[in-house]
Write a protein that holds these residues in place. Structure first.
Motif, PDB file in Angstrom:
ATOM      1  N   ASP A 386      23.121  -9.305 -31.802  1.00 42.22           N
ATOM      2  CA  ASP A 386      21.974  -8.812 -31.034  1.00 42.22           C
ATOM      3  C   ASP A 386      20.683  -8.894 -31.844  1.00 42.22           C
ATOM      4  O   ASP A 386      19.643  -9.298 -31.319  1.00 42.22           O
ATOM      5  CB  ASP A 386      22.229  -7.369 -30.587  1.00 42.22           C
ATOM      6  CG  ASP A 386      23.369  -7.279 -29.582  1.00 42.22           C
ATOM      7  OD1 ASP A 386      23.606  -8.286 -28.867  1.00 42.22           O
ATOM      8  OD2 ASP A 386      24.020  -6.222 -29.519  1.00 42.22           O
ATOM      9  N   GLN A 387      20.734  -8.519 -33.113  1.00 38.12           N
ATOM     10  CA  GLN A 387      19.532  -8.597 -33.942  1.00 38.12           C
ATOM     11  C   GLN A 387      19.099 -10.044 -34.165  1.00 38.12           C
ATOM     12  O   GLN A 387      17.901 -10.351 -34.153  1.00 38.12           O
ATOM     13  CB  GLN A 387      19.783  -7.907 -35.279  1.00 38.12           C
ATOM     14  CG  GLN A 387      19.959  -6.400 -35.181  1.00 38.12           C
ATOM     15  CD  GLN A 387      20.204  -5.760 -36.533  1.00 38.12           C
ATOM     16  OE1 GLN A 387      20.366  -6.454 -37.537  1.00 38.12           O
ATOM     17  NE2 GLN A 387      20.244  -4.438 -36.563  1.00 38.12           N
ATOM     18  N   SER A 388      20.054 -10.944 -34.354  1.00 39.98           N
ATOM     19  CA  SER A 388      19.712 -12.349 -34.544  1.00 39.98           C
ATOM     20  C   SER A 388      19.077 -12.945 -33.298  1.00 39.98           C
ATOM     21  O   SER A 388      18.071 -13.657 -33.374  1.00 39.98           O
ATOM     22  CB  SER A 388      20.967 -13.126 -34.935  1.00 39.98           C
ATOM     23  OG  SER A 388      20.667 -14.503 -35.076  1.00 39.98           O
ATOM     24  N   ASP A 389      19.629 -12.641 -32.122  1.00 42.71           N
ATOM     25  CA  ASP A 389      19.054 -13.166 -30.881  1.00 42.71           C
ATOM     26  C   ASP A 389      17.701 -12.538 -30.581  1.00 42.71           C
ATOM     27  O   ASP A 389      16.806 -13.211 -30.040  1.00 42.71           O
ATOM     28  CB  ASP A 389      20.021 -12.908 -29.720  1.00 42.71           C
ATOM     29  CG  ASP A 389      21.292 -13.736 -29.842  1.00 42.71           C
ATOM     30  OD1 ASP A 389      21.297 -14.667 -30.670  1.00 42.71           O
ATOM     31  OD2 ASP A 389      22.261 -13.445 -29.124  1.00 42.71           O
ATOM     32  N   ALA A 390      17.529 -11.262 -30.926  1.00 39.86           N
ATOM     33  CA  ALA A 390      16.222 -10.631 -30.720  1.00 39.86           C
ATOM     34  C   ALA A 390      15.158 -11.275 -31.601  1.00 39.86           C
ATOM     35  O   ALA A 390      14.015 -11.495 -31.158  1.00 39.86           O
ATOM     36  CB  ALA A 390      16.314  -9.134 -31.013  1.00 39.86           C
ATOM     37  N   ARG A 391      15.532 -11.618 -32.821  1.00 36.29           N
ATOM     38  CA  ARG A 391      14.580 -12.287 -33.704  1.00 36.29           C
ATOM     39  C   ARG A 391      14.262 -13.695 -33.196  1.00 36.29           C
ATOM     40  O   ARG A 391      13.113 -14.144 -33.249  1.00 36.29           O
ATOM     41  CB  ARG A 391      15.149 -12.356 -35.123  1.00 36.29           C
ATOM     42  CG  ARG A 391      14.236 -13.059 -36.108  1.00 36.29           C
ATOM     43  CD  ARG A 391      14.786 -13.018 -37.505  1.00 36.29           C
ATOM     44  NE  ARG A 391      13.944 -13.758 -38.429  1.00 36.29           N
ATOM     45  CZ  ARG A 391      12.827 -13.308 -38.947  1.00 36.29           C
ATOM     46  NH1 ARG A 391      12.396 -12.091 -38.653  1.00 36.29           N
ATOM     47  NH2 ARG A 391      12.115 -14.052 -39.774  1.00 36.29           N
ATOM     48  N   ALA A 392      15.280 -14.406 -32.706  1.00 39.97           N
ATOM     49  CA  ALA A 392      15.033 -15.739 -32.149  1.00 39.97           C
ATOM     50  C   ALA A 392      14.095 -15.663 -30.950  1.00 39.97           C
ATOM     51  O   ALA A 392      13.217 -16.524 -30.770  1.00 39.97           O
ATOM     52  CB  ALA A 392      16.357 -16.379 -31.759  1.00 39.97           C
ATOM     53  N   LEU A 393      14.240 -14.645 -30.130  1.00 38.03           N
ATOM     54  CA  LEU A 393      13.345 -14.475 -28.988  1.00 38.03           C
ATOM     55  C   LEU A 393      11.911 -14.222 -29.435  1.00 38.03           C
ATOM     56  O   LEU A 393      10.955 -14.768 -28.853  1.00 38.03           O
ATOM     57  CB  LEU A 393      13.838 -13.311 -28.122  1.00 38.03           C
ATOM     58  CG  LEU A 393      13.000 -12.962 -26.900  1.00 38.03           C
ATOM     59  CD1 LEU A 393      12.930 -14.135 -25.938  1.00 38.03           C
ATOM     60  CD2 LEU A 393      13.550 -11.723 -26.199  1.00 38.03           C
ATOM     61  N   ARG A 394      11.731 -13.436 -30.476  1.00 36.27           N
ATOM     62  CA  ARG A 394      10.388 -13.178 -30.995  1.00 36.27           C
ATOM     63  C   ARG A 394       9.764 -14.444 -31.581  1.00 36.27           C
ATOM     64  O   ARG A 394       8.563 -14.678 -31.459  1.00 36.27           O
ATOM     65  CB  ARG A 394      10.447 -12.080 -32.044  1.00 36.27           C
ATOM     66  CG  ARG A 394      10.847 -10.715 -31.495  1.00 36.27           C
ATOM     67  CD  ARG A 394      11.071  -9.704 -32.605  1.00 36.27           C
ATOM     68  NE  ARG A 394       9.877  -9.502 -33.401  1.00 36.27           N
ATOM     69  CZ  ARG A 394       9.844  -8.824 -34.534  1.00 36.27           C
ATOM     70  NH1 ARG A 394      10.972  -8.306 -35.024  1.00 36.27           N
ATOM     71  NH2 ARG A 394       8.716  -8.671 -35.194  1.00 36.27           N
TER      72      ARG A 394
END
Length: 638
Positions: A386-394
């Protein structure tokens, strides 16, 4: 009232009980004063010599009346006068002494003129010229002293301006005002911080002031002209040892002062130059300089997949003599270069440029020429999904905020399949997502069901042998796909990327007609080893219809536990024949396994083709593996 006569006694007496050579020293006691009433209602003040009484418990303290504004102003003015009177007197005395010295020098010069006037060979009018020159030198000397001392006096008394202002206003308000010295220091600090050339301009101004003041002072204490004095002042500033031939006390003092100021300015200049060079070298070492590249591949982020990614990019760029790969990550530039050097593989002419910065900051993205990159790769971090995908979205949001835009396509690594639609919604059609965790899981299942498929995937997905390429061929527009299949002698067409919606259709129908803008997906050795040719003559013959082979139940061993193991079970449910068994061998307790699978959305009771068999143990320990019927399994996956 009785008259009490004061007792006269010496303050220092020799004690009768002490030896004759010893003395006792007493200090003069503080005699308190008392307030008493003489009986008729009139109170008097007296000391202990006139009246002595001990205070009684009935006495009440007398309230001290508050001071009037005029008394407070008088007290403030007295404090101000006593504090700064001495400073002002010393400054005036110094100035007056210098004035007297200049006056004495002028009188000595006049005396010299009077002595030389007796000489009969004097030129007429020369005495007046010498008098005027002497007066001008005295005026210059006095002016230099005044203008040099005056700024220091003003700086000493800057904080007293607020006191004078309060005296003139006659107010009792006590406001916390920032001292003028602090405000001036703050303004200088802001000026030096905001304007990068302020320090150099201040140093240049100080040099000019030193040369001008030193030249005027030399003119006042020596017999040279103004232009010669200014030139000597410049030589003293530039070369501190050139004042050794000065004659006279005044000329030597001024020369030494100018040389000392020149050494201070020279040291300051060396400090500024050294500081500028250090900042430039530090900026280059930390990777803060701008990348002036175009048509390069930009990698945003850092992960353990970077090594294999750089290796495949180097192989892909081998045919064109190498390319440029820029890596932007939140790490130190030297650390990134050291880690890349540890990979120990040949880059084949490809240059890897590392820059330290954050992909979430637009300034750092512009620093790596994000607008001129032909491809942008966003790597997932080593955090949880979840943290990795949230960073990719940012990061995708930051890319969409670049005003210049970007000309290349963007590939984003995702960790969770459920987060993929959100990234595509934000990035638009130019964003391509790769759910690496899910793709690897599917490939593992296919390789487990079909032995030997892993080698095929390695050859196709890598750049060592044949790989996928997609390209436009305008000369094939209007061809049917069955004709395209035989148009490439050194490549195998696999599909078409439709220009209308950008989707890739694998193995389209033979009647599909290529339209303008469509791209053809092929498997070839390299991007420059294939090209369409003329249509060959094909002899038509009947093709026998192949029947799908029957499916048989299989027994598969799955070692370990994955976050998306529920998705892998669903894929196996769709591929395996009824009656198949899936043995799950890991360290997770049986009850916790079922709970995790249920929370992930898998309904175990609805599984038709496979049966789950749970075994608990560690796949690394040999005796745990020997407890399983390994010879009965068709395939196993780790």
């Amino acid at each position: 009232m009785p008259n009490h006569s004061p007792r006269r006694s010496s303050l220092f007496q020799r004690s009768k009980t002490l030896p004759t050579n010893s003395y006792r020293r007493f200090t003069s006691p503080i005699i308190p004063t008392f307030r008493y009433d003489d009986g008729d209602g009139v109170s008097h003040n007296g000391d202990s010599s006139n009246f002595a009484a001990m205070p009684t418990s009935e006495e009440k303290p007398v309230a001290v009346p508050s001071r009037s504004p005029s008394q407070r102003i008088t007290r403030l003015w007295t404090h101000f006068s006593l504090t700064h009177c001495l400073k002002f007197s010393c400054s005036c005395s110094f100035t007056y002494v210098m004035f007297l010295r200049s006056k004495v020098s002028r009188l000595e010069a006049e005396n010299l003129i009077l002595v030389t006037r007796c000489n009969s060979n004097r030129v007429p009018g020369s005495d007046n010229n010498e008098m005027e020159e002497t007066n001008s030198r005295a005026v210059v000397f006095f002016s230099v002293i005044i203008t040099f001392v005056l700024p220091f006096l003003l700086y000493m008394y800057l904080d007293d301006l607020s006191h004078i202002k309060n005296l003139l206003r006659r107010t009792n308000e006590k406001k916390e005002e920032v001292p003028l010295k602090k405000r001036i220091a703050y303004s200088l600090d802001v000026c030096f911080s905001v304007y990068p050339y302020a320090k150099l301009l201040a140093l240049l101004l100080a040099t000019v002031v030193l040369i001008v003041y030193g030249g005027l002072a030399l003119y006042a204490v020596s017999d040279c002209g103004v232009d010669e004095a200014l030139w000597l002042s410049w030589t003293f500033v530039a070369d501190s040892g050139s004042h050794a031939d000065r004659v006279g006390v005044g000329a030597r003092i001024v020369s030494v002062a100018i040389s000392a100021g020149g050494m201070l300015i020279f040291a300051t200049m060396l400090g500024l130059i050294s500081d500028a060079i250090s900042k430039m070298v530090d900026s280059l070492r930390k990777g803060k300089s701008e990348v002036l590249e175009s048509n390069h591949i930009l990698i945003l982020g850092w992960s353990d997949k970077l090594g294999s990614l750089l290796k495949q990019l180097a192989i892909a760029n081998k045919s064109i003599g190498g390319g440029v790969v820029v890596v932007l990550a939140e790490r130190d530039k030297e650390e990134m270069e050291t880690d890349i050097a540890k990979f120990e593989f040949d880059l084949m002419g490809t240059s890897v440029i590392c820059r330290s910065g954050s992909p979430l900051i637009l300034a750092d993205l512009k620093k790596v020429s994000v607008s001129n990159a032909r491809a942008i790769i966003v790597l997932g971090s080593d955090e949880n999904a979840d943290q990795s995908d949230a960073r990719a979205l940012r990061v995708v949001l930051s890319l969409t905020g670049v005003k210049e835009g970007w000309k290349g396509h963007v590939v984003v690594e995702m960790c969770d399949l459920d987060n993929e639609p959100l990234v595509k919604l934000v990035g638009g059609e130019r964003i391509e997502t790769v759910v690496a965790h899910d793709v690897i899981g599917r490939l593992m299942i296919q390789c487990a069901l079909q032995p030997g498929l892993a080698q095929i995937w390695e050859d196709i997905l890598g750049f060592e042998n044949a790989e996928f390429y997609i390209k436009k061929w305008p000369q094939l527009d209007g061809y049917r796909f069955e004709d395209v299949l035989i148009s490439f002698p050194n490549a195998i067409p696999c599909g078409v990327k439709v220009a209308a919606d950008g989707k890739i259709v694998l193995n389209p129908s033979d009647d599909y007609v290529l339209k303008e803008g469509d791209e053809i997906l092929v498997i070839a050795e390299d991007d420059d080893t294939y090209a369409p040719g003329s249509l060959p003559d094909v002899r038509m013959c009947p093709f026998p219809k192949m029947q799908d082979p029957p499916k048989y139940p299989e027994k598969i061993l799955f070692c370990g536990w994955r976050r998306d193991i529920d998705d892998m079970i669903k894929v196996l449910e769709a591929l395996l024949a009824p009656g198949s068994e899936l043995w799950m061998f890991n360290e997770v307790p049986d009850q916790e396994r079922e709970k995790k699978l249920t929370d992930a959305g898998l309904n175990i009771s609805k599984l038709v083709n496979i049966k789950l068999v749970h075994r608990q143990g560690n796949a690394v320990i040999r005796r745990h593996l020997e407890s399983l019927p390994l010879e009965t399994f068709d395939s196993n996956s780790h």
